[in-house]
Scaffold this active site. Structure first.
Site: not given
Length: 266
Positions: A33-34, A171, A175, A206
């Site tokens: 992914g990232i 979540y 963040k 992703t």
């Protein structure tokens, strides 16, 4: 950075400020992914890489090797309290320094708060917040000794807005914590020539987001609320990461760079 160092940088071509020749970069969650895209970007710029993950080493690690980068792998569950320090120690033993830390490893989980268990909450906070804190804490000391360093944390637009239609209060909170951690560290260590920034990606294609992209009810909302009308690709985050990890961004610290296809404009 002192004035003499800046004057020396002024003699270089702008494109040279995007190079990372021989710098040591750690990327957590760096095998897919990232994280994998960022590892490729930093490797292409000349960095010596250490990628870590809990599992799936060979899914991305081999692609980094085939690209010809100098790369080492460290298997670590960063929710185990000792592992962040072990990763930093490994980097110093293996490569001699820690110049760049990219805190990319993270998880996402949707759920109404009424049904969100303590176990679910602990998982998100342990990976998204506690592990990032410990990685930063462990990296700061060698960076202070070097009198320079770069930390890049991967946040999210979910730390800036309550995006819909998914319910994901835990979540979002995790963040937002990463963003504030970034700003606090940037302030605390600016005089040590340690820069700390974050990227807040929008919806990026992703494995983590594929379920939402495939959802016939959720994805049209995501797409319609993104003015560019599409999801981003990991390489589009990696380009921003390269900027923030190189001397090209030498006067940028404490920034949360949003890369979201203009999502936050609506």
């Amino acid at each position: 950075m002192n004035h003499d160092r800046f004057k020396k940088m002024q003699t270089k071509k702008i494109i040279d400020r995007f190079k990372l020749n021989n710098k040591v970069a750690i990327i957590t969650g760096g095998t897919r992914g990232i994280g994998l895209a960022i590892a490729h970007a930093l490797g292409e710029a000349g960095a010596r890489l250490i990628v870590s993950s809990r599992t799936d080493k060979y899914r991305g690690f081999e692609s980094l090797q085939k690209a010809g980068y100098e790369v080492s792998y460290f298997s670590a569950d960063l929710t185990i309290k000792e592992k962040p320090q072990e990763l930093i120690d490994f980097a110093i033993k293996e490569k001699g320094s820690v110049d760049i830390l990219v805190n990319n490893a993270g998880v996402a989980q949707h759920g109404h708060i009424e049904k969100f268990t303590d176990e679910m909450l602990d998982k998100i906070m342990n990976i998204n917040v506690d592990a990032v804190f410990r990685m930063c804490r462990s990296a700061i000391e060698p960076m202070k000794k070097q009198r320079e360093g770069v930390i890049l944390n991967i946040g999210s637009i979910s730390g800036l807005v309550s995006n819909i239609p998914q319910r994901q209060v835990a979540y979002n909170a995790s963040k937002a914590a990463v963003h504030m951690m970034t700003k606090s560290l940037a302030s605390d260590f600016a005089d040590q020539n340690i820069r700390v920034n974050a990227i807040a990606p929008g919806y990026i294609r992703t494995e983590m987001t594929q379920g939402g992209i495939d959802d016939k009810e959720m994805f049209p909302v995501w797409r319609n609320m993104t003015p560019m009308g599409r999801v981003g690709e990991p390489e589009e985050i990696a380009s921003a990461a390269l900027f923030l990890c190189t001397p090209a961004s030498s006067y940028v610290s404490g920034e949360v760079l949003v890369v979201d296809g203009a999502y936050l404009t609506r």
